[in-house]
Design an enzyme around this catalytic site. Structure first.
Site, PDB file in Angstrom:
ATOM      1  N   ASP A 113       0.817  -1.211   0.000  1.00 42.50           N
ATOM      2  CA  ASP A 113       0.000   0.000   0.000  1.00 42.50           C
ATOM      3  C   ASP A 113       0.853   1.264   0.000  1.00 42.50           C
ATOM      4  O   ASP A 113       0.572   2.220  -0.727  1.00 42.50           O
ATOM      5  CB  ASP A 113      -0.923   0.016   1.220  1.00 42.50           C
ATOM      6  CG  ASP A 113      -2.060  -0.981   1.099  1.00 42.50           C
ATOM      7  OD1 ASP A 113      -2.298  -1.484  -0.010  1.00 42.50           O
ATOM      8  OD2 ASP A 113      -2.721  -1.243   2.121  1.00 42.50           O
ATOM      9  N   ASP A 126       0.689  -1.056   5.444  1.00 46.96           N
ATOM     10  CA  ASP A 126      -0.512  -1.665   4.873  1.00 46.96           C
ATOM     11  C   ASP A 126      -1.720  -1.087   5.607  1.00 46.96           C
ATOM     12  O   ASP A 126      -1.787  -1.126   6.838  1.00 46.96           O
ATOM     13  CB  ASP A 126      -0.457  -3.186   5.042  1.00 46.96           C
ATOM     14  CG  ASP A 126      -1.277  -3.905   3.983  1.00 46.96           C
ATOM     15  OD1 ASP A 126      -1.148  -3.568   2.803  1.00 46.96           O
ATOM     16  OD2 ASP A 126      -2.040  -4.819   4.343  1.00 46.96           O
TER      17      ASP A 126
END
Length: 223
Positions: A113, A126
């Site tokens: 991410d 994340d």
């Protein structure tokens, strides 16, 4: 927050429609408030807010790909059992024995991410939207650790850190794991409240485990 950008993003995924939500809320206002709350959150133990990260020092949806030797899931569990420490060794490693037995080869590909660098230390992040409960206490250390175990997020972030390790080893002439890798953070967004004991899981795997995983994914026998 960039309100117009948030509105466009919500519309793109159909989240701006009232029927997309269980309760009547101002979706844009709620999303803006969440983004601002995330921006104000201080990275546990590091002394800086997420909103202070230099935009030029971050990569969203960072893609990686790694060549795999011939490996099997049972041997992967053994690597963690031999080289992990603390609760990862005690609780996460045995759970890897429950993975479906299979032999893997080819390439490992994934997306992180967020990858960012702050004061010469690199981190992987994340974002998690898991619903662990309705009370802030439901996002404390124990419930979050249980979620990390249940969904095999522990294995996931070790692979993310390994990918970062390999990347930095190629890109930084003076690379040293202990000096340049800050670790991994899983941010459970529903639990963020300005208290580092809520909504966060942060870890930096030991260098010995990352080295063992590095060799293992290359198909080498790890002692």
């Amino acid at each position: 927050p960039d309100r117009a950008r948030i509105e466009r993003t919500l519309a793109r995924y159909g989240l701006d429609a009232p029927e997309a939500h269980a309760a009547p809320i101002d979706v844009v206002e709620e999303a803006c408030a969440l983004v601002e709350r995330v921006r104000r959150e201080e990275f546990p133990g590091r002394g800086f807010a997420l909103g202070a990260i230099d935009p030029g020092a971050r990569r969203d949806e960072w893609a990686f790909r790694a060549r795999l030797g011939t490996i099997d899931t049972g041997a992967l569990a053994a690597v963690f059992e031999r080289h992990a420490t603390g609760r990862v060794a005690e609780l996460a490693a045995p759970r890897l024995r429950g993975l479906r037995a299979q032999t893997l080869r080819g390439f490992l590909a994934g997306f992180v991410d967020l990858v960012f660098v702050h004061e010469d230390r690199w981190f992987v992040v994340d974002w998690k939207s898991n619903h662990l409960g309705n009370a802030i206490e439901d996002y404390g250390e124990r419930p979050i650790w249980d979620a990390m175990l249940e969904h095999h997020y522990v294995l996931q972030y070790h692979l993310y850190v390994l990918a970062l390790h390999r990347f930095l080893r190629l890109r930084l002439k003076d690379y040293e794991y202990e000096r340049h890798v800050g670790g991994a953070a899983y941010v459970f967004l529903r639990g963020l409240c300005g208290d580092p004991r809520r909504g966060w899981y942060v870890d930096r795997p030991p260098r010995s485990l990352i080295d063992a995983l590095d060799a293992f994914l290359d198909g080498e026998v790890v002692p």
